[in-house]
Design a protein around this motif. Structure first.
Motif, mmCIF file in Angstrom:
data_model
loop_
_atom_site.group_PDB
_atom_site.id
_atom_site.type_symbol
_atom_site.label_atom_id
_atom_site.label_comp_id
_atom_site.label_asym_id
_atom_site.label_seq_id
_atom_site.Cartn_x
_atom_site.Cartn_y
_atom_site.Cartn_z
ATOM 1 N N PHE A 188 -6.988 3.430 4.740
ATOM 2 C CA PHE A 188 -5.998 2.462 5.222
ATOM 3 C C PHE A 188 -5.438 2.804 6.609
ATOM 4 O O PHE A 188 -5.329 1.918 7.457
ATOM 5 N N ARG A 218 0.829 -1.190 0.000
ATOM 6 C CA ARG A 218 0.000 0.000 0.000
ATOM 7 C C ARG A 218 0.877 1.258 0.000
ATOM 8 O O ARG A 218 0.502 2.279 -0.592
ATOM 9 N N HIS A 266 0.200 4.085 -2.695
ATOM 10 C CA HIS A 266 -0.197 5.432 -2.296
ATOM 11 C C HIS A 266 0.805 6.464 -2.810
ATOM 12 O O HIS A 266 0.429 7.556 -3.223
ATOM 13 N N SER A 302 -7.586 8.093 1.907
ATOM 14 C CA SER A 302 -7.458 6.663 2.104
ATOM 15 C C SER A 302 -8.004 6.281 3.469
ATOM 16 O O SER A 302 -7.848 7.023 4.442
#
Lengths: 107, 130
Positions: free
Chosen positions: B105, B82, B86, B103
Motif C-alpha cells: 500500500f 487501510r 493494518h 504491505s
C-alpha cells in the motif's frame, strides 16, 4: 520518612508520544472539518448543504471525544492497555465520513 | 480481499483480538497505535487536499476540478480504512509472535500521489496559458 516510590516510568515516553500523536491527528481533523464547513457554506447556502456541514461538525466532535477518551486512558496508569479495535475503527470511520460529506458537497 | 473481509469483523471485536496469543509489551502496542494515527493523518491530509482542490482552483474546468477532488477524497477513504486494517493485522501478529505483515500500500499510495501531483502541475500550467 521517605516518599512513596515513583511508579516505573518508560524512559522512551511512549504514552506521552502517543498522546501527542492523538493531538496532532485531532488538529488534522480540525483542518479537514473547517475546509468542509467552508465548502458547505461558500457556495449557495441551501438546507441540504447546511445539514451536511452540521454532519461534518458532528463527526469532528465525535473524533474529539474519541481522542480525549484515549488521552485520559493513556494518562490513567503507567502501562496503558492497547486501544480497543472499536475505538480505532470509530476514528477511521469519522475520517471516512468527512470524505463522504466532501464528495456530497462537491457533486 | 477475502482476508480483508475477515479482518473487518475484527475491527469491531476487541474480545476476539484479545483471545489470541499473549499481550505484547505495551510499548509495542502504543507504537502500533501511533503508526495508525500517522496513517489517519495522511488520510485527513488527502481529504483536506480534496477540499482544497475544489475550493482554491475556481478557474479550473468543473470536470477536472471535481475529478481531482473526488480522487483525493477516495484516496483518503482508502487510506483510513487501510490504516485500521493494518493496525488490526499488526496487533494480531504481535499477539501471536509472528512477523509483522508486509504491505504494498505505501508504494501504491506514493505512485498515486506522484501522478496526482504531475497532473496538477500540468493542469495549472495549461490553465494559466489558456
Amino acid at each position: 520518612m521517605t516518599a512513596a516510590p515513583e511508579p516505573a516510568r518508560d524512559p522512551g515516553l511512549q504514552p506521552e508520544r502517543t498522546r501527542l500523536a492523538w493531538r496532532r491527528t485531532t488538529l488534522a481533523a480540525t483542518v479537514a472539518a473547517v475546509l468542509a464547513g467552508r465548502a458547505a457554506l461558500h457556495a449557495d447556502v441551501t438546507a441540504p448543504r447546511i445539514a451536511v456541514s452540521g454532519l461534518c461538525a458532528l463527526l469532528w466532535l465525535a473524533f474529539l471525544a474519541l481522542a480525549n477518551a484515549r488521552i485520559h486512558a493513556l494518562a490513567a496508569g503507567p502501562e496503558p492497555a492497547a486501544i480497543a479495535p472499536r475505538r480505532a475503527t470509530a476514528a477511521a470511520l469519522c475520517t471516512v465520513g468527512l470524505a463522504v460529506c466532501g464528495a456530497v458537497l462537491i457533486l | 480481499m477475502i482476508e480483508f473481509v475477515r479482518n473487518v469483523r475484527l475491527w469491531f471485536a476487541p474480545e476476539e483480538v484479545r483471545r489470541e496469543g499473549g499481550t505484547p509489551d505495551y510499548r509495542f502496542s502504543l507504537a502500533n497505535e501511533r503508526t495508525f494515527l500517522a496513517w489517519l493523518r495522511t488520510a485527513l491530509a488527502l481529504i483536506g487536499g480534496g477540499f482544497a482542490v475544489d475550493q482554491f482552483l475556481p478557474d479550473l474546468r468543473w470536470g477536472w476540478r471535481a475529478g481531482l477532488a473526488l480522487a483525493l477524497l477516495a484516496a483518503g477513504v482508502l487510506c483510513s480504512l487501510r490504516a485500521v486494517n493494518h493496525w488490526v493485522r499488526c496487533e494480531r501478529a504481535m499477539r501471536r509472535g509472528e512477523d509483522l505483515p508486509v504491505s504494498r500500500f505505501p508504494a501504491v499510495l506514493s505512485v498515486v500521489v506522484a501522478v496526482v501531483a504531475l497532473v496538477m502541475a500540468v493542469i495549472v500550467l495549461v490553465g494559466w496559458e489558456g
